[in-house]
Motif scaffolding. Sequence first.
Motif, mmCIF file in Angstrom:
data_model
loop_
_atom_site.group_PDB
_atom_site.id
_atom_site.type_symbol
_atom_site.label_atom_id
_atom_site.label_comp_id
_atom_site.label_asym_id
_atom_site.label_seq_id
_atom_site.Cartn_x
_atom_site.Cartn_y
_atom_site.Cartn_z
ATOM 1 N N UNK A 199 0.959 -1.236 0.123
ATOM 2 C CA UNK A 199 0.019 0.137 -0.071
ATOM 3 C C UNK A 199 0.707 1.164 -0.042
ATOM 4 N N UNK A 200 1.981 1.172 0.940
ATOM 5 C CA UNK A 200 2.897 2.472 0.836
ATOM 6 C C UNK A 200 3.398 2.615 -0.325
ATOM 7 N N UNK A 201 4.079 1.715 -1.088
ATOM 8 C CA UNK A 201 4.698 1.899 -2.293
ATOM 9 C C UNK A 201 3.723 2.200 -3.271
ATOM 10 N N UNK A 202 2.510 1.705 -3.277
ATOM 11 C CA UNK A 202 1.550 2.239 -4.317
ATOM 12 C C UNK A 202 1.316 3.727 -4.143
ATOM 13 N N UNK A 203 1.186 4.149 -2.928
ATOM 14 C CA UNK A 203 1.017 5.432 -2.604
ATOM 15 C C UNK A 203 2.221 6.436 -3.362
ATOM 16 N N UNK A 204 3.388 6.011 -2.892
ATOM 17 C CA UNK A 204 4.657 6.687 -3.298
ATOM 18 C C UNK A 204 4.560 6.691 -4.876
ATOM 19 N N UNK A 205 4.483 5.548 -5.364
ATOM 20 C CA UNK A 205 4.280 5.477 -7.107
ATOM 21 C C UNK A 205 3.169 6.605 -7.734
ATOM 22 N N UNK A 206 1.988 6.345 -7.154
ATOM 23 C CA UNK A 206 1.045 7.417 -7.680
ATOM 24 C C UNK A 206 1.302 8.806 -7.391
ATOM 25 N N UNK A 207 2.022 9.252 -6.465
ATOM 26 C CA UNK A 207 2.484 10.512 -6.093
ATOM 27 C C UNK A 207 3.600 10.934 -7.383
ATOM 28 N N UNK A 208 4.602 9.898 -7.655
ATOM 29 C CA UNK A 208 5.558 10.056 -8.337
ATOM 30 C C UNK A 208 4.915 10.531 -10.149
ATOM 31 N N UNK A 209 3.713 9.297 -10.334
ATOM 32 C CA UNK A 209 3.141 9.480 -11.397
ATOM 33 C C UNK A 209 2.765 10.822 -11.712
ATOM 34 N N UNK A 210 1.815 11.435 -10.447
ATOM 35 C CA UNK A 210 1.431 12.607 -10.751
ATOM 36 C C UNK A 210 2.504 13.749 -11.098
ATOM 37 N N UNK A 211 3.503 13.587 -10.294
ATOM 38 C CA UNK A 211 4.440 14.831 -10.441
ATOM 39 C C UNK A 211 5.024 14.806 -12.089
ATOM 40 N N UNK A 212 5.186 13.504 -12.329
ATOM 41 C CA UNK A 212 5.765 13.298 -14.088
ATOM 42 C C UNK A 212 4.910 13.728 -14.917
ATOM 43 N N UNK A 213 3.734 13.301 -14.425
ATOM 44 C CA UNK A 213 2.463 13.578 -15.573
ATOM 45 C C UNK A 213 2.429 15.261 -15.847
ATOM 46 N N UNK A 214 2.425 15.861 -14.543
ATOM 47 C CA UNK A 214 2.439 17.497 -14.678
ATOM 48 C C UNK A 214 3.730 18.149 -15.548
ATOM 49 N N UNK A 215 4.882 17.546 -15.133
ATOM 50 C CA UNK A 215 6.109 17.899 -15.532
ATOM 51 C C UNK A 215 6.159 17.789 -17.075
ATOM 52 N N UNK A 216 5.857 16.492 -17.607
ATOM 53 C CA UNK A 216 6.294 16.095 -18.906
ATOM 54 C C UNK A 216 4.892 16.126 -19.901
#
Lengths: 477, 106, 162
Positions: A28-45
């Motif tokens: 669960x924790x890693x899913x959370x981290x992965x989703x936040x990273x996806x969100x950051x990359x989705x916004x930046x690129x």
Amino acid sequence: MYSSLILIPFFSVIVLNLPFRTLMKKSAFWVCIALSLIQIFAVLFSPTGSLGNLTEMFFSFLRVDLWIDNLSRIMLLCIGIVLFTAAWVQKELSKDEERQFNFMNVLLLLLAGLNGIVLVRDIFSLYVFLEITAVSSFILIGFNKERDAFEAAFKYIILSVIATALMLTSIGLLLMIAGDTSFATISATLKTSPDKLLAMFAVAIFLCAAFIKGGVMPFHGWLPDAYSASPASVSVILAGVVTKTVGVYTLIRIVYSVFGYSPALTLILLIVGTLSVVLGALAALGQSDFKRMLAYSSISQVGYIVLGLATGSMLGLAGAVFHLFNHSIFKSLLFVNSAAVESSTGTRNMDNLAGLAKKMPVTGTTSILASLSCAGIPPLAGFWSKLLIIVALWMGKFYAFAIIAALASILTLAYFLSLQRRVFFGKLREDLAHIKESGFGFLLSMTILALITIGAGLGFPFILNSFLLPVKTISGG
Amino acid sequence: MSGEITHIFWSFGLFIVMLFVIGLYCVLMTYNLVRALIGLEILIKGVTLLIIVAGYVSGHIALAQSLVITLIVIEVVVMTVAVGIVFGIRHYNESLDTRAIEKLKG
Amino acid sequence: MTLNIFILLALIAAALWTVMTRSLLRSALGLALTSIILTILMFQLDSPLAAVFELSVCAGLISVLFISTISLSLPLSEQEWMKHMRERMARFWFLPLLLILVAVVLSFMNIKPTIHLPAPDKIQDVRFVMWHLRRFDSMGQIIILLAGVFGVVILFKEKIKK
């Protein structure tokens, strides 16, 4: 593509709760981290591709029109970053697997709610996602089942439901005047409507609701309690994004894209903003609880954002949005610092602390950076955003307000110096001699947030031209 | 036609304002946690009536109904969580502090 | 319209009773009664589907929730009860006066500007609006229900450590 930012958290919660729960509990924790990273990359690129097309198809099934501008992009970025840090802080604080799992699930639902608020273009859907966010925050505040936290959560529920009732009254009236609840229809109707009085009444009560949710000064009753009583990771996310999205982003979006400016509205925003800036800073000076001082400081900084919004000029809005971003970053950094101090020493009372800088070098250094950025010391990011807001106020001929805003930043410096002196400098107390620097999760999130603060300050000209100035041109259209 | 319909709205409006006054008074003046929630419920009842009336007079009753259904579902979830919080507070008040039981009286 | 006025008066009376009554249990029942009267009013205003929801969910579910909360709390002793009653009356006796004042002032001020209404919808079927135009809200409902489930798990199921 961005529309999937609501769906992915929602589906991950469902997947996490499918039959193989034992397997899922660890992840669960890693899913959370992965989703936040996806969100950051989705916004930046902002990638496009097959995944994007797939979610577009799904959203055409949902019959919803979502669009995105730079303001939404900056909000999504803040949400991603703060969620990342909050998840790390929670991992450091709690070792119980079952509770960790529940926490991460509610955090994911909160993420869906926050992204929804940023992306929707319908005033009633906005209300729906506001409530999703609010319900998840009630649960998270009471998560550790401490007495104070329950009382703070109850206070928050009462004020939040009153704000919701006001908001729905406004929605009802607008529905009657405009016949629909989408931003576009309401905005068009308000420009041409002959029912000026009723429309103004609806706008006024909606503003009141947004003020309560954002915790600006005359309506701030719930905020210091909720920030200081909730678990450390929850106060990071509450201060960093929840009140900023629920209150301040909603305010900016509604004023800018839907209601439009009028002299009365400008005056209300100016007065509320100034009250928050000055009274928040004065109240912060008198606190001895670490998190409570940060909470009042938060009220004061939100006041600056409201002032920037009040000017209505391109520069003012750019300043407001940049300050919103900066505030998310440095205030979550300060809350992470307070969490690190609390977990190492077991207290938040600043009178019982001293000289921690020697024992906790990273915490000490990053908290100095965050404080200086918040007080507006160049070349850190907070300086530029405050400068933009004050210049915009001056150019809009609101001279008195500009001077008050500039003087209030001295107060900000004063209370942060007092905080630094009491917690990190001076002679180390004997009973604190055994403490050690905090764990990996804290160090990681503190370092990342501090680097962002420095980077945003140094790269300011680039950010101004590529992200901030286009805010108006896009969101107006 | 429009005048008559407007008249209906304003007569309902008077009663909606009265519901708001009752609900807010209850929330602000009571010392009891459950009673505060009941006050909030009355407030939401007023809002529900307002949305239905707004839909009725403007001829968008279908839209108003679907909004009200969503509103009712959300209201239940909020109240459930609120009751959960009240349970938590009561746990502490019964076991730890006798003075705080004062708060649970109406 | 005259019938509606009577129903509205009954609604206000029920809400007032809910707030003024001494016993918490009766207060919860009063809330259910208010809900039922609101349901009748909604039927009068051509919105049967929303009315059914109001009846089953608000009058039913929320009352059960409140009554179960109240029935778990400790009863007060006789003396405490009397003291509590007096204290309560001191705070609540002027609500009816306030209400009458509000009603009189609002009726005399007579703010009734004609509202310019938009053109009515062509589609008047709730099911169509619900499923075709407001699907996104339905998704929001599912998310908030999930949040509610986790709320129940966290707030009710886990034990409080002392």
